[in-house]
Scaffold this motif. Structure first.
Motif, PDB file in Angstrom:
ATOM      1  N   ARG A   1     -51.477  23.849-142.536  1.00 23.31           N
ATOM      2  CA  ARG A   1     -50.082  23.478-142.801  1.00 23.31           C
ATOM      3  C   ARG A   1     -49.907  22.669-144.069  1.00 23.31           C
ATOM      4  O   ARG A   1     -48.784  22.411-144.464  1.00 23.31           O
ATOM      5  CB  ARG A   1     -49.559  22.635-141.630  1.00 23.31           C
ATOM      6  CG  ARG A   1     -49.388  23.382-140.362  1.00 23.31           C
ATOM      7  CD  ARG A   1     -49.131  22.442-139.235  1.00 23.31           C
ATOM      8  NE  ARG A   1     -48.019  21.526-139.532  1.00 23.31           N
ATOM      9  CZ  ARG A   1     -47.631  20.558-138.731  1.00 23.31           C
ATOM     10  NH1 ARG A   1     -48.250  20.376-137.594  1.00 23.31           N
ATOM     11  NH2 ARG A   1     -46.639  19.784-139.068  1.00 23.31           N
ATOM     12  N   ARG A  45     -56.463  24.664-137.893  1.00 22.88           N
ATOM     13  CA  ARG A  45     -55.055  24.786-137.530  1.00 22.88           C
ATOM     14  C   ARG A  45     -54.255  23.623-138.106  1.00 22.88           C
ATOM     15  O   ARG A  45     -53.082  23.763-138.432  1.00 22.88           O
ATOM     16  CB  ARG A  45     -54.924  24.800-136.005  1.00 22.88           C
ATOM     17  CG  ARG A  45     -53.588  25.289-135.553  1.00 22.88           C
ATOM     18  CD  ARG A  45     -53.563  25.489-134.079  1.00 22.88           C
ATOM     19  NE  ARG A  45     -53.736  24.226-133.374  1.00 22.88           N
ATOM     20  CZ  ARG A  45     -53.965  24.115-132.079  1.00 22.88           C
ATOM     21  NH1 ARG A  45     -54.062  25.206-131.350  1.00 22.88           N
ATOM     22  NH2 ARG A  45     -54.114  22.950-131.520  1.00 22.88           N
ATOM     23  N   GLN A 103     -42.023  18.448-134.323  1.00 15.91           N
ATOM     24  CA  GLN A 103     -42.059  19.602-135.205  1.00 15.91           C
ATOM     25  C   GLN A 103     -41.355  19.336-136.526  1.00 15.91           C
ATOM     26  O   GLN A 103     -41.519  20.080-137.482  1.00 15.91           O
ATOM     27  CB  GLN A 103     -41.491  20.846-134.506  1.00 15.91           C
ATOM     28  CG  GLN A 103     -40.092  20.741-133.986  1.00 15.91           C
ATOM     29  CD  GLN A 103     -40.061  20.241-132.541  1.00 15.91           C
ATOM     30  OE1 GLN A 103     -40.902  19.439-132.146  1.00 15.91           O
ATOM     31  NE2 GLN A 103     -39.081  20.690-131.764  1.00 15.91           N
ATOM     32  N   ARG A 104     -40.568  18.269-136.571  1.00 15.26           N
ATOM     33  CA  ARG A 104     -39.885  17.981-137.838  1.00 15.26           C
ATOM     34  C   ARG A 104     -40.543  16.843-138.600  1.00 15.26           C
ATOM     35  O   ARG A 104     -40.043  16.402-139.613  1.00 15.26           O
ATOM     36  CB  ARG A 104     -38.409  17.699-137.566  1.00 15.26           C
ATOM     37  CG  ARG A 104     -37.701  19.011-137.155  1.00 15.26           C
ATOM     38  CD  ARG A 104     -36.307  18.806-136.674  1.00 15.26           C
ATOM     39  NE  ARG A 104     -35.486  18.073-137.651  1.00 15.26           N
ATOM     40  CZ  ARG A 104     -34.399  17.391-137.306  1.00 15.26           C
ATOM     41  NH1 ARG A 104     -34.036  17.331-136.058  1.00 15.26           N
ATOM     42  NH2 ARG A 104     -33.696  16.764-138.227  1.00 15.26           N
ATOM     43  N   PHE A 148     -50.963  29.908-136.284  1.00 12.15           N
ATOM     44  CA  PHE A 148     -49.854  29.583-135.376  1.00 12.15           C
ATOM     45  C   PHE A 148     -48.782  28.691-136.012  1.00 12.15           C
ATOM     46  O   PHE A 148     -47.591  29.015-135.956  1.00 12.15           O
ATOM     47  CB  PHE A 148     -50.431  28.940-134.114  1.00 12.15           C
ATOM     48  CG  PHE A 148     -49.462  28.819-132.993  1.00 12.15           C
ATOM     49  CD1 PHE A 148     -49.276  29.858-132.097  1.00 12.15           C
ATOM     50  CD2 PHE A 148     -48.714  27.659-132.822  1.00 12.15           C
ATOM     51  CE1 PHE A 148     -48.386  29.752-131.053  1.00 12.15           C
ATOM     52  CE2 PHE A 148     -47.813  27.544-131.789  1.00 12.15           C
ATOM     53  CZ  PHE A 148     -47.655  28.589-130.899  1.00 12.15           C
ATOM     54  N   PRO A 149     -49.161  27.568-136.641  1.00 12.17           N
ATOM     55  CA  PRO A 149     -48.122  26.698-137.206  1.00 12.17           C
ATOM     56  C   PRO A 149     -47.288  27.406-138.269  1.00 12.17           C
ATOM     57  O   PRO A 149     -46.092  27.146-138.397  1.00 12.17           O
ATOM     58  CB  PRO A 149     -48.912  25.548-137.824  1.00 12.17           C
ATOM     59  CG  PRO A 149     -50.246  25.585-137.182  1.00 12.17           C
ATOM     60  CD  PRO A 149     -50.504  27.008-136.837  1.00 12.17           C
ATOM     61  N   ARG A 160     -46.721  30.662-138.354  1.00 13.02           N
ATOM     62  CA  ARG A 160     -45.856  31.623-137.689  1.00 13.02           C
ATOM     63  C   ARG A 160     -44.606  30.948-137.144  1.00 13.02           C
ATOM     64  O   ARG A 160     -43.515  31.495-137.184  1.00 13.02           O
ATOM     65  CB  ARG A 160     -46.605  32.312-136.543  1.00 13.02           C
ATOM     66  CG  ARG A 160     -47.339  33.555-136.998  1.00 13.02           C
ATOM     67  CD  ARG A 160     -47.456  34.533-135.856  1.00 13.02           C
ATOM     68  NE  ARG A 160     -48.297  34.000-134.793  1.00 13.02           N
ATOM     69  CZ  ARG A 160     -48.194  34.348-133.526  1.00 13.02           C
ATOM     70  NH1 ARG A 160     -47.282  35.224-133.161  1.00 13.02           N
ATOM     71  NH2 ARG A 160     -49.000  33.832-132.631  1.00 13.02           N
ATOM     72  N   THR A 161     -44.789  29.752-136.603  1.00 12.13           N
ATOM     73  CA  THR A 161     -43.603  29.068-136.086  1.00 12.13           C
ATOM     74  C   THR A 161     -42.644  28.746-137.211  1.00 12.13           C
ATOM     75  O   THR A 161     -41.461  28.594-136.974  1.00 12.13           O
ATOM     76  CB  THR A 161     -43.969  27.747-135.388  1.00 12.13           C
ATOM     77  OG1 THR A 161     -44.472  26.847-136.354  1.00 12.13           O
ATOM     78  CG2 THR A 161     -44.990  27.954-134.291  1.00 12.13           C
ATOM     79  N   ARG A 162     -43.178  28.633-138.424  1.00 13.32           N
ATOM     80  CA  ARG A 162     -42.292  28.335-139.559  1.00 13.32           C
ATOM     81  C   ARG A 162     -41.798  29.608-140.207  1.00 13.32           C
ATOM     82  O   ARG A 162     -41.227  29.578-141.305  1.00 13.32           O
ATOM     83  CB  ARG A 162     -43.025  27.457-140.552  1.00 13.32           C
ATOM     84  CG  ARG A 162     -43.156  26.036-140.051  1.00 13.32           C
ATOM     85  CD  ARG A 162     -44.119  25.212-140.884  1.00 13.32           C
ATOM     86  NE  ARG A 162     -44.126  23.827-140.417  1.00 13.32           N
ATOM     87  CZ  ARG A 162     -44.677  23.438-139.271  1.00 13.32           C
ATOM     88  NH1 ARG A 162     -45.266  24.317-138.505  1.00 13.32           N
ATOM     89  NH2 ARG A 162     -44.639  22.174-138.902  1.00 13.32           N
ATOM     90  N   VAL A 173     -46.574  16.102-139.991  1.00 12.32           N
ATOM     91  CA  VAL A 173     -47.928  15.676-139.647  1.00 12.32           C
ATOM     92  C   VAL A 173     -48.612  16.742-138.794  1.00 12.32           C
ATOM     93  O   VAL A 173     -47.954  17.465-138.064  1.00 12.32           O
ATOM     94  CB  VAL A 173     -47.930  14.332-138.868  1.00 12.32           C
ATOM     95  CG1 VAL A 173     -47.431  13.212-139.731  1.00 12.32           C
ATOM     96  CG2 VAL A 173     -47.115  14.456-137.602  1.00 12.32           C
ATOM     97  N   ALA A 174     -49.919  16.830-138.929  1.00 12.11           N
ATOM     98  CA  ALA A 174     -50.691  17.772-138.110  1.00 12.11           C
ATOM     99  C   ALA A 174     -51.650  16.969-137.257  1.00 12.11           C
ATOM    100  O   ALA A 174     -52.004  15.848-137.613  1.00 12.11           O
ATOM    101  CB  ALA A 174     -51.462  18.732-138.997  1.00 12.11           C
ATOM    102  N   MET A 175     -52.024  17.549-136.117  1.00 12.31           N
ATOM    103  CA  MET A 175     -52.858  16.770-135.207  1.00 12.31           C
ATOM    104  C   MET A 175     -54.027  17.601-134.713  1.00 12.31           C
ATOM    105  O   MET A 175     -53.897  18.802-134.447  1.00 12.31           O
ATOM    106  CB  MET A 175     -52.004  16.317-134.023  1.00 12.31           C
ATOM    107  CG  MET A 175     -52.719  15.416-133.055  1.00 12.31           C
ATOM    108  SD  MET A 175     -51.528  14.357-132.216  1.00 12.31           S
ATOM    109  CE  MET A 175     -52.526  13.741-130.894  1.00 12.31           C
TER     110      MET A 175
END
Lengths: 324, 372, 457, 277
Positions: B159, B155, B82-83, B107-108, B110-112, B86-88
């Motif tokens: 980011r 998704r 998470q740090r 989602f990504p 929101r987590t941020r 990169v996105a997958m």
């Protein structure tokens, strides 16, 4: 004339070789200690509550039982504990009660198998024949006894089996005191326990059946198998992991399931005819106040069950077809 | 922090000596790579070659047993995923089944803990890019395979990550959809110029999308180069046979000097290498792609063989011969099974590999280096 | 077998790391118990009273709650928490010892406990009940027995004594009585006013009832493990034998008198005049009117009266005798013991015992539950139980039996329950399951003798 | 079950046969339950009646049950125990199952065996030490004392692990990539996806906690604090008080039946879909 040579085209640079050539810095990866901890810790942290509970409430008492099994003690703090070594085990193994209770336990387990294996498989296969809502209704009805508290279930059955006022005797026109006759008490306990758990076993078998890819049965039918052949040759063998699970469960838990019923209905009687392993253990510990003997019995049962469970698990693994 | 714009800033991924062992098995063995900013690097190899493991180490999902990783100038070897910036995109898309498309894409963010309005805007933008605007309220199970794939892509896109990692993202699509999506991803990459590491075992994907291919075999880097380099000058027998369909013909042969010129010889085979030199006999493995073989009337120099089967590929035909050699050319080839043929090839289309190591052999003249 | 090994390793590991948390934290020797001082008027004490009478909903619990409320009113500084024994037996009285024991193990026994006479040896010697003579003084204990007006019956005073010291104050008390259904007697052509007095008459009457009415004949609630051994002892004593020698050193329950008793009973079962029933089934069946006669503790009279209602009439007679012998009843019932570890609580516990065995308390207990008042004089007291006794024709044979009463002898040693259960199981096996009485009793006696202190030698 | 769709020989006859066998079995299973309620609704003088329909109906037994025991209080206590115990077991089991399913770590197998092993430990052997420990912790006579020792449910851990193993690992990875810590992944990704299984397991655990009576009898000695013990108070040497006994038993089973009737489909489905294999 030109001369020359074939040379190999080198593979892409690999750091170990490069390192030898002193080209790049390849300090091996080694995270800081706290990072290591952070990486390793999570699963243990998640397990922590469960494991603490397990140790405190199950394994630490078990360990105490191990210790206690080498003492002679009546559980009263003011009475000293006397170290008797393996004396309790000797007493236990030479007691005729143990052999009798093991035999009764085996009977209970064998008696339970129709309820945990035969009837559930039959019911699960039959429910596939009927369609629609009826399927769910039958399943719900068969499962209902599982929901009845053991004490309540015991009370109803005691009532049904009452020798003079009970429905069973009046319906059958018999005059048997089911729960107080050495020959029928064990049978009654088995039937009542079976009544309790049959719904659960049906559920498990239904789940197992649902997990079987229907293509196999279809393929078998196209290959010319009749329905009963499909059932015998395809469905039941593919169900064997589920069945093995049920057998394992029956073997390990039967004595435990019958316990509340025995305690409520017969207290191990008449004349000990329903005293199985667990009830014997209970009597040693809580009626005879023979803590050492009870502990020794607990230890023996634990070890015995480990062996049985290991054997059964092996058998189950050998039987199971990996349906991936 | 990334800007609000869609274009990613400089991201360079460097791998050094990356190794991963599972017990006694070394899945990834000492791999070094330098993925330049904006590059589309394809990790290619047969299944079990370690490419997914390598990708998961780049993602941070798997700690390496050895080696280091940089993103730009930061050592990210021990950073949790998470740090890492990169996105997958996963093979199965890994869409959260209980969340709507919009929530999945958002989602990504929101987590941020981004502001709600920003998330909404960003999701709308990404959805528009991918043509998902009408599907935002659906659940993943209500989508087709291609739509799911795009949500997964969305998704990742939302980011603005430093790099995209894609793990066989097209393998769950049918052939037609795959071709279309392939083009879309390539187009997306052209527009965004974002660094991408893409795992596949499909050589067509690799050839069409990659700016460079890293070919992996048994955990090792077999060859690294542009698609044409890898195809035209395979660095090893493995590389040579992995790419191309049908795969390159490779036969055992001996290089020997005949009348001051080098030829490759084997039983029923004699091909000129087009090099004038005099060297001692050398056993090699000789490779030639099926499309580079031509049928000549019998009697000339080349490979003598008998046709055993002819395959019709529509525009082309492939003839398989008894020696295991195959020829590919425009239909009709004009041969029938049972026919004896002689096949020839231009010296420039012949590939020589060391008989033992399987590495490519290049001719080096004593004074002037000479390309083969 | 890898799993097994792993599990075994785990177990060993745990074993190594665990301290033994049970036992050995001795509360010190209790050789001497010092006199406890009186409570100061403002000294607040709370104590726990454990009685098996709390196990049942209805009259028992209500009566005891009433008594405790009255006690707390009288002693505002003492608060009493009542509890039933742990456990789930149909008969909570069988759970008393195990319940007390686990609480002792946990280090927090209840302060006052109601325990059966059959457990006396174990209670005193193993569980270390406190000697009341040392605790409050012999005079005080005796003064309590003497009472304000009506003293304890002589045969009851020493039931809780051990080697000359009083450990328990006998509290509730009943004797075996032959209850019968007058209506069934009439239907069977028997005289309801002349109940059988010998076992032979019981058998004949039972046969008549069985034949004429189709209902069951007679049930003797002395012959199962669940019934304990109090009235089996009475039967054996009535037949001229004993289950254990007088000095309690040798088991004698396989001797001819016991065998004769068992054979007599077995015959009744074999000929169909005594049904195979559990204690509970028999009581229920009798209450329902489906059974002609039952030999039962007088404590259950209330249930019978309630069951009879206006449907049938209850008759009561003394315990039948064996031909040519005097019937010798034994008492069932319980005494109150003190287990407190704190002086103030010990004193408060004694106060509670005094109250519960007072004239006033007995008046309540006898009227509400039906237990015999141990202060027998109360039945002649117009302010006490005279009226109740007059209305209660069943009391007379009961009181009369006190003349010949012998105490219920507790089995010796730590394994007393195994001995008792073994004996009763042999009886049950012979009577209801058809085993040979002599063989069954003999083998049980051999097994049980090994459990006597000193191996029965 | 698609095989049944295949055009079959005499499928009506087969279906009928199925109905007959299942009908008889269902009847056998349900009859004791019916009898329980039927007896509880008979007038006191009819308690011994064997008529199939209880007539005239009477609530006298219920009145008596309520008069002799604080039935509502018992039901409430039992409910509190069942709910808290089920929630606690669910939480503990979820965390443990998550650890087993989402990571590979040293000692994993041993720890897993520790859970399975609890099935082999006779409960009668651990009961007394647990009682002593509770007493030292001062938790006797408290609901906490009833609940805490039962919090680690091996069945829960095994069942949830089974469900989680079927859960796509890539989802966990995706959540990590998207920036979730493992803790928040658990709550935002795993739990929502596992909701049906959690609900079914929760209900099963609640039912078994509701029906438990041995341990509560030990811990809650001073009161008939749970309804199963209330039942016991109508059984005794003086004979059972069948009317109120059946009434209390009926009340004790009622919440469970209602819960089951409402959620029946979910419980069965959760089992059938995955879970026990």
């Amino acid at each position: 004339m030109v001369s020359g040579a074939f040379v190999e085209v080198p593979a892409p640079v690999r750091s170990r070789e490069a390192c030898a050539a002193g080209m790049t810095d390849t300090v091996p990866a080694s995270p800081a200690p706290w990072q290591r901890v952070r990486r390793i810790a999570p699963p243990y942290l998640y397990l922590l509550p469960a494991v603490v509970l397990l140790i405190v409430w199950t394994y630490q008492p078990l360990a105490q039982t191990f210790v206690l099994s080498t003492y002679s003690w009546n559980l009263v703090p003011s009475t000293p504990m006397v170290d008797v070594g393996l004396g309790n085990y000797e007493r236990l193994l030479s007691s005729p009660e143990l052999g009798r209770s093991v035999w009764r336990t085996v009977i209970v387990i064998l008696g339970m198998l129709p309820f945990t294996l035969v009837i559930p498989v039959a019911v699960a296969l039959l429910t596939r024949r009927v369609r629609g809502r009826a399927q769910g209704v039958y399943r719900a009805l068969v499962f209902a006894p599982m929901l009845v508290a053991p004490v309540a279930g015991a009370a109803v059955w005691q009532w049904l089996l009452d020798p003079s006022a009970g429905a069973v005797n009046r319906v059958l026109g018999t005059d048997v005191n089911w729960l107080n006759t050495a020959g029928t008490a064990q049978l009654s306990i088995i039937v009542i326990t079976g009544w309790h758990v049959v719904g659960f076993a049906v559920l498990v078998v239904t789940a197992g059946l649902a997990g079987i890819n229907p293509d196999y049965a279809a393929a078998a039918q196209i290959d010319g198998a009749s329905r009963s052949q499909v059932t015998r040759w395809i469905t039941v063998p593919l169900l064997s992991p589920t069945l093995a699970f049920l057998v394992l469960m029956t073997v390990l838990l039967s004595a435990q399931w019958t316990f509340p019923l025995i305690d409520t209905l017969t207290q191990g009687g008449p004349v000990g005819s329903t005293t199985n392993l667990y009830y014997l253990l209970w009597e040693y510990g809580f009626r005879s106040h023979d803590a050492g003997l009870a502990a020794a019995a607990g230890v023996l049962f634990f070890l015995g069950f480990i062996v049985v469970a290991a054997l059964l698990t092996r058998l189950a693994e050998r039987l199971s077809h990996h349906d991936d | 922090m990334r800007g609000k714009g869609a274009v990613a800033v400089v991201s360079r991924i460097q791998l050094q000596g990356l190794t991963r062992r599972f017990g006694a098995v070394t899945a990834v063995d000492d791999i070094g790579l330098d993925v330049a900013d904006g590059e589309f690097l394809v990790l290619l190899g047969p299944s079990g070659c370690g490419k997914s493991t390598l990708l998961r180490m780049i993602a941070g999902l798997l700690p390496p047993s050895e080696g280091r990783l940089w993103l730009d100038d930061t050592d990210i070897t021990h950073l949790p995923p998470q740090r890492r910036d990169v996105a997958m995109v996963f093979q199965s898309y890994a869409l959260y089944p209980h969340l709507s498309v919009a929530r999945n894409i958002g989602f990504p963010l929101r987590t941020r803990k981004r502001p709600r309005a920003e998330i909404k805007a960003k999701v709308a933008e990404v959805a528009a890019t991918l043509g998902l605007t009408d599907l935002l309220d659906r659940k993943p199970r209500e989508l087709s395979g291609g739509q799911r794939q795009r949500v997964a892509l969305g998704r990742a896109l939302v980011r603005d990550p430093g790099a995209f990692l894609m793990d066989e993202p097209l393998s769950n699509l049918d052939a037609k959809l795959r071709a279309g999506t392939r083009a879309e991803i390539a187009e997306l990459h052209r527009r965004l110029r974002a660094t991408t590491v893409y795992v596949t075992h499909d050589q067509v994907e690799a050839m069409t999308m990659a700016t460079r291919i890293a070919l992996l075999n048994e955990g090792r880097l077999e060859q690294l180069g542009t698609p044409s380099e890898v195809y035209d000058a395979p660095a090893s027998v493995f590389a040579a046979t992995f790419l191309g369909s049908p795969s390159m013909n490779v036969v055992d042969a001996t290089v020997r000097a005949v009348d001051g010129a080098l030829v490759a010889e084997a039983e029923g085979l004699r091909l000129s290498l087009g090099i004038d030199a005099d060297i001692p006999d050398r056993p090699v493995r000789l490779g030639v792609r099926p499309e580079h073989l031509t049928l000549t009337s019998s009697g000339g120099q080349g490979i003598r063989a008998i046709v055993t089967a002819v395959e019709n590929l529509g525009s082309e035909e492939v003839a398989h011969c008894d020696t295991g050699v195959s020829v590919r050319g425009p239909r009709p080839l004009g041969v029938v099974p049972g026919e004896a043929v002689t096949l020839s090839a231009r010296p420039g289309h012949l590939h020589l590999f060391d008989h033992d190591s399987g590495r490519r052999l290049a001719w080096q003249a004593a004074s002037v280096p000479q390309p083969v | 077998m890898k799993r097994t090994l792993l599990a075994a390793c785990a177990a060993t590991l745990l074993l190594a790391t665990s301290a033994c948390g049970l036992g050995t934290e001795s509360t010190g020797s209790q050789a001497s118990v010092s006199r406890v001082p009186e409570l100061k008027p403002d000294q607040k004490v709370s104590i726990v009273f454990e009685s098996y009478n709390f196990g049942q909903a209805g009259a028992w619990t209500d009566t005891f709650n009433e008594l405790i409320a009255a006690f707390e009113k009288e002693h505002p500084n003492i608060s009493v928490t009542a509890q039933k024994p742990q456990g789930n037996s149909a008969n909570p009285a069988t759970d008393t010892i195990s319940s007390l024991q686990s609480q002792l193990t946990a280090g927090s026994p209840p302060d006052v406990v109601q325990l059966g006479f059959s457990d006396l040896d174990f209670t005193v010697n193993q569980l270390k009940a406190l000697p009341l003579d040392d605790l409050v003084g012999k005079d005080t204990v005796q003064a309590n027995f003497d009472g304000e007006e009506y003293p304890y019956a002589d045969s009851a005073r020493t039931l809780g004594d051990w080697k000359g010291k009083t450990y328990g104050v006998p509290f509730v008390f009943s004797t075996p009585m032959l209850y019968y259904n007058k209506q069934l007697f009439t239907q069977a052509g028997l005289d309801p006013e002349h109940p059988p007095a010998t076992w032979a008459e019981v058998r004949d009457a039972a046969k008549a009832i069985k034949d004429m009415t189709g209902k069951d004949g007679a049930y003797v609630d002395c012959l199962t493990k669940a019934a304990k051994d109090w009235c089996f002892q009475a039967l054996v004593r009535s037949a001229g034998g004993r289950v254990i020698s007088e000095d309690r050193s040798k088991l004698t329950f396989a001797d001819p008198p016991s065998v004769e008793v068992v054979r007599t009973m077995q015959d009744m079962v074999r000929t169909g005049v005594m049904p195979n029933r559990t204690q509970m089934q028999a009581v229920e069946s009798f209450a329902r009117g489906d059974l002609g006669m039952i030999l039962e503790s007088s404590a259950i009279q209330g249930t019978f009266l309630k069951g009879a209602g206006d449907k049938w009439e209850l008759g009561a007679a003394a315990m039948p005798s064996f031909e040519g012998r005097q019937a010798i009843p034994t008492n069932s019932g319980a005494a109150l013991f003190v287990f407190s570890q704190d002086q103030a609580k010990q004193r408060a516990a004694w106060e509670l015992i005094e109250f519960l065995t007072s004239e006033r308390a007995y008046t309540t207990i006898a009227t509400k539950i039906g237990y015999l008042p141990l202060r027998t004089g109360l039945v002649n007291d117009p302010d006490g139980l005279e009226k109740w006794a007059d209305e209660n024709p069943y009391l007379e044979p009961n009181l009369k039996q006190l003349e010949h009463l012998e105490p219920w002898v507790s089995m010796p040693g730590a394994s007393y329950l195994q001995i008792r259960d073994g004996m009763m199981q042999a009886v049950e096996n012979a009577v209801y399951q058809g085993a040979n009485p002599a063989d069954s009793l003999r083998s049980a006696q051999e097994e049980a003798s090994a459990l006597l202190p000193g191996g029965g030698k | 079950m698609t095989t049944d769709e295949v055009a079959g020989e005499s499928s009506r006859g087969r279906r009928l046969g199925g109905h007959v066998v299942l009908g008889v079995l269902s009847l056998a299973c349900v009859f004791p339950i019916y009898w329980l309620y039927a007896t509880s609704l008979r007038a006191p003088q009819d308690v011994y009646s064997l008529s199939v329909l209880p007539w005239p109906l009477s609530t006298a037994s219920y009145t008596e049950a309520f008069a002799k025991n604080d039935v509502l209080g018992m039901l409430f206590n039992t409910g509190v125990i069942a709910v808290l115990s089920a929630l606690g077991q669910l939480l503990v089991a979820l965390l443990a199952a998550y650890a087993f399913a989402a990571w590979r770590f040293p000692l994993q197998r041993l720890l897993y065996l520790m859970f399975v092993g609890t099935w082999l430990v006779p409960f009668q052997a651990t009961m007394l030490p647990n009682y002593v420990l509770l007493s030292r912790l001062g938790l006797l006579e408290t609901l906490a004392g009833v609940i805490i020792p039962t919090l680690c449910s091996a069945l829960g851990v095994l069942l949830l692990r089974e469900h989680l193993n079927g859960f796509p690992k890539e989802l966990l990875d995706a959540a990590r990539m998207d920036g979730r810590s493992s803790w928040s992944t658990l709550w935002t990704v795993v739990v929502p996806a596992l909701r049906p299984a959690l609900a079914a397991l929760g209900i099963l655990l609640a039912i078994s906690a509701w029906n438990e009576y041995f341990w509560p009898a030990m811990v809650l000695q001073r009161s008939n604090a749970v309804v199963q013990l209330g039942l016991r108070s109508f059984m005794g040497t003086e004979g059972n008080d069948w009317g109120p006994l059946m009434a209390t038993a009926g009340l004790a089973c009622l919440p469970v039946f209602v819960l089951y009737l409402v959620l029946q489909r979910h419980i069965v489905n959760a089992f059938v879909r995955s879970g026990l294999k």
